[in-house]
Scaffold this active site. Structure first.
Site, PDB file in Angstrom:
ATOM      1  N   ASP A 112     -37.906  43.912 -29.340  1.00  0.00           N
ATOM      2  CA  ASP A 112     -37.790  42.496 -29.689  1.00  0.00           C
ATOM      3  C   ASP A 112     -38.295  41.565 -28.590  1.00  0.00           C
ATOM      4  OD1 ASP A 112     -36.624  43.352 -32.049  1.00  0.00           O
ATOM      5  OD2 ASP A 112     -34.599  43.251 -31.218  1.00  0.00           O
TER       6      ASP A 112
ATOM      7  N   LYS B 126     -43.455  41.101 -29.620  1.00  0.00           N
ATOM      8  CA  LYS B 126     -44.722  41.812 -29.835  1.00  0.00           C
ATOM      9  C   LYS B 126     -45.488  41.247 -31.026  1.00  0.00           C
ATOM     10  CE  LYS B 126     -42.290  45.612 -30.135  1.00  0.00           C
ATOM     11  NZ  LYS B 126     -40.970  45.184 -29.650  1.00  0.00           N
TER      12      LYS B 126
ATOM     13  N   ALA C  61     -38.562  48.634 -36.907  1.00  0.00           N
ATOM     14  CA  ALA C  61     -39.201  47.493 -36.248  1.00  0.00           C
ATOM     15  C   ALA C  61     -39.078  46.238 -37.111  1.00  0.00           C
ATOM     16  CB  ALA C  61     -40.680  47.801 -36.009  1.00  0.00           C
ATOM     17  N   GLY C  62     -38.951  45.112 -36.449  1.00  0.00           N
ATOM     18  CA  GLY C  62     -39.045  43.814 -37.125  1.00  0.00           C
ATOM     19  C   GLY C  62     -39.873  42.931 -36.223  1.00  0.00           C
ATOM     20  N   HIS C  63     -41.126  42.674 -36.611  1.00  0.00           N
ATOM     21  CA  HIS C  63     -42.042  41.902 -35.768  1.00  0.00           C
ATOM     22  C   HIS C  63     -42.276  40.538 -36.406  1.00  0.00           C
ATOM     23  CE1 HIS C  63     -43.769  45.815 -33.802  1.00  0.00           C
ATOM     24  NE2 HIS C  63     -42.483  45.653 -33.634  1.00  0.00           N
TER      25      HIS C  63
ATOM     26  N   ARG D 244     -41.121  70.530 -38.430  1.00  0.00           N
ATOM     27  CA  ARG D 244     -42.208  71.045 -39.284  1.00  0.00           C
ATOM     28  C   ARG D 244     -41.808  71.200 -40.751  1.00  0.00           C
ATOM     29  NH1 ARG D 244     -42.972  75.677 -35.092  1.00  0.00           N
ATOM     30  NH2 ARG D 244     -40.730  75.370 -35.246  1.00  0.00           N
TER      31      ARG D 244
ATOM     32  N   GLN E 100     -40.577  48.921 -30.996  1.00  0.00           N
ATOM     33  CA  GLN E 100     -39.444  49.150 -30.094  1.00  0.00           C
ATOM     34  C   GLN E 100     -39.858  48.776 -28.654  1.00  0.00           C
ATOM     35  OE1 GLN E 100     -40.013  52.014 -32.608  1.00  0.00           O
ATOM     36  NE2 GLN E 100     -38.983  50.427 -33.739  1.00  0.00           N
TER      37      GLN E 100
ATOM     38  N   THR F  76     -34.633  55.417 -29.608  1.00  0.00           N
ATOM     39  CA  THR F  76     -35.193  55.713 -30.928  1.00  0.00           C
ATOM     40  C   THR F  76     -35.830  57.106 -30.870  1.00  0.00           C
ATOM     41  OG1 THR F  76     -36.463  54.819 -32.765  1.00  0.00           O
ATOM     42  CG2 THR F  76     -37.446  54.569 -30.557  1.00  0.00           C
TER      43      THR F  76
ATOM     44  N   ARG G 233     -27.885  40.169 -31.031  1.00  0.00           N
ATOM     45  CA  ARG G 233     -28.405  40.964 -29.909  1.00  0.00           C
ATOM     46  C   ARG G 233     -27.545  40.698 -28.677  1.00  0.00           C
ATOM     47  NH1 ARG G 233     -34.349  38.760 -31.209  1.00  0.00           N
ATOM     48  NH2 ARG G 233     -34.921  40.199 -32.877  1.00  0.00           N
TER      49      ARG G 233
ATOM     50  N   SER H 253     -45.285  32.768 -23.074  1.00  0.00           N
ATOM     51  CA  SER H 253     -45.023  32.230 -24.407  1.00  0.00           C
ATOM     52  C   SER H 253     -43.834  31.273 -24.305  1.00  0.00           C
ATOM     53  CB  SER H 253     -44.723  33.393 -25.349  1.00  0.00           C
ATOM     54  OG  SER H 253     -44.240  32.925 -26.576  1.00  0.00           O
ATOM     55  N   VAL H 254     -43.995  30.087 -24.934  1.00  0.00           N
ATOM     56  CA  VAL H 254     -42.958  29.052 -24.801  1.00  0.00           C
ATOM     57  C   VAL H 254     -42.383  28.628 -26.156  1.00  0.00           C
ATOM     58  CG1 VAL H 254     -43.759  28.177 -22.572  1.00  0.00           C
ATOM     59  CG2 VAL H 254     -44.743  27.241 -24.684  1.00  0.00           C
ATOM     60  N   GLY H 255     -42.599  29.460 -27.167  1.00  0.00           N
ATOM     61  CA  GLY H 255     -42.044  29.175 -28.492  1.00  0.00           C
ATOM     62  C   GLY H 255     -42.537  30.211 -29.465  1.00  0.00           C
TER      63      GLY H 255
END
Ligand code: GDP
Ligand code: IMO
Ligand code: MG
Length: 423
Positions: free
Chosen positions: A13, A16, A39-41, A143, A222, A237, A303, A409-411
């Site tokens: 988180d 990404k 994943a949650g992007h 397998r 992740q 994971t 979180r 990154s600012v937002g």
């Protein structure tokens, strides 16, 4: 040409999705290399806010091919839902999204096994997203797994039922009630949806494109501290989240890896169980969670929040061979009275600055305090307008990690991204 890799340096988180979307116009192909719908992007541009789980974060740009690589595990139910919401936002999605034949499938019974295993663990549960990730990767390495390429074979239903039977036998060990029928129909509908896409030998495609001079960005899911080998095991994971995972998860040789973009939040978060040395269970932690809206993009869970951990970050930089750092959520630290960074751990055996084998709950962070800033950053457009103490914070991190920060990154929006001069 080379494959650049963007991956998380913390417990996931880190932002990404946002940054991959920003960088996509510089590449021809965006490829996810591991993980699955755990994943949650998140992405934001114009008025669109979107969360992707399986599909690479380059999908909103018009000219790029997106690939779901062999290292990914796909749940057809989630995939169909994801494609369903994207159809109205992305033109010709089937023309620009390719899927590896060798990616493994998450079966409905994998999700049930995940839930049964977590419930049996009680207090020691991993805090899994319950998306069936662990059981699907267990079948891959054991397998037994079903792969996307199997969809194309006549014996697919038989293979499905043979694996399901194995799972049903395993489930008898657990005292766990389940209803398979709730998922199965949707799963086979998802299989039909997958068949509408190009199912390819993605390792061959990718290597041919590289030879032609095409550029590729590999998108991690992740984060390094959740890596199956090097994360805070067993609270991790089930895939290789580090740079080496991009080689095995896409079929590209190590010699083809170019820049390694390591992304981290200006502070630290973790969702799920496991040790977290800099966690703040006080009001400051609560303020970080509120201001940073720190709730999971996949499960909605709050979180856990804490200060930046440079011991853990240094370990992540080492494992991945990070060449550029990207700092996100710098805006969230505005207005805090003071800012702390952890530079070492105090343990029963003294002070250490290397990430230890066992990150037990008794590890105590040793902090340095740095000057804070009051200015809000969400409207800042250029590096020169960043407050002095933030510049100092960045310089401190660069010096400690010996890698330059190339983006701040600012937002959450595409526009809220500041490039720094490196060198
Ligand atoms: P990912 O899993 O690494 O893609 O990250 P997530 O999307 O799960 O979580 C990052 C969250 O922070 C999302 O809600 C993003 O929209 C948001 N975000 C990303 N970068 C920034 C930033 O610089 N500032 C703020 N305030 N939010 C950001
Ligand atoms: P992105 O890609 C944050 C965590 C879970 C749990 C552990 C194992 O959005 O950064 P799993 O479902 O994989 O068996 O869960 O890993 N986890 C994540 N935490 N971001 C993620 O993905 C995560 N994917 C898994 O919370 O602690
Ligand atoms: Mg996420």
């Amino acid at each position: 040409m080379k494959v650049d890799v963007l991956l998380g340096l913390q417990w996931g988180d880190e932002g990404k999705g946002k940054v991959v979307d920003v960088l996509t116009p510089r590449y021809d192909i965006i490829a996810r290399f591991q993980g699955g719908p755990n994943a949650g992007h998140s992405l934001e541009f114009n008025t669109i806010k979107h969360v992707l789980h399986t599909i690479p974060s380059g999908i909103f740009r018009p000219h790029q091919i997106n690939i779901i690589g062999n290292g990914v595990v796909i749940d057809p139910i989630v995939f169909k839902r994801e494609v369903g919401t994207l159809r109205s936002l992305v033109d010709d999605i089937a023309q620009k999204l390719f899927i590896s034949k060798k990616a493994h499938l998450i079966l409905p019974s994998h999700r049930i096994l995940d839930a049964a295993s977590e419930s049996a663990k009680g207090k020691t549960k991993i805090g899994s997203t319950l998306r069936g990730i662990g059981p699907a990767y267990m079948d891959k390495t054991g397998r037994n797994g079903l792969r996307v390429g199997d969809l194309l074979s006549a014996g697919f239903r038989e293979k499905y039922h043979a694996l399901l039977e194995k799972h049903q036998q395993l489930l008898q060990q657990y005292d766990f009630q389940y209803k398979l029928a709730d998922y199965e129909e949707g799963w086979f509908e998802g299989i039909e949806e997958l068949k509408k896409f190009e199912i390819i030998d993605s390792e061959v495609f990718i290597n041919k494109e590289l030879k032609k001079g095409k550029t590729i960005l590999a998108e991690g899911a992740q984060g390094t501290l959740l890596d199956i080998d090097f994360g805070s095991y067993p609270y991790v994971t089930s895939s290789s989240t580090i740079c080496a995972g991009a080689c095995t998860g896409l079929g590209v040789p190590p010699t083809r890896i170019g820049e390694v973009l390591g992304i981290f939040k200006a502070y630290c978060t973790r969702v799920g169980s496991g040790p977290f040395p800099t966690e703040l269970t006080c009001e400051t932690g609560e303020n970080l969670r509120k201001k940073g809206q720190e709730f999971g993009a996949t499960t909605g869970r709050p979180r856990r929040c804490g200060w930046l951990d440079l011991v853990a970050l240094k370990y992540s930089v080492m494992l991945n061979g990070v060449t550029q750092l990207i700092m996100t959520k710098a805006d969230i630290l505005s207005g805090f009275e003071k800012i702390k960074v952890c530079t070492a751990y105090r343990t029963e055996n003294g002070i250490i600055s290397d990430f230890p084998y066992e990150l037990s709950d008794t590890v105590e962070p040793v902090y340095e305090e740095l000057p804070a800033w009051k200015e809000e950053l969400s409207g800042v457009k250029s590096a020169k307008d960043l407050p002095g103490p933030l510049k100092e914070y960045i310089r401190y991190i660069e010096k400690h990690l010996e890698v330059p920060v190339s983006i701040v990154s600012v937002g959450p929006n595409r526009e809220q991204t500041i490039e720094l001069k490196v060198g």
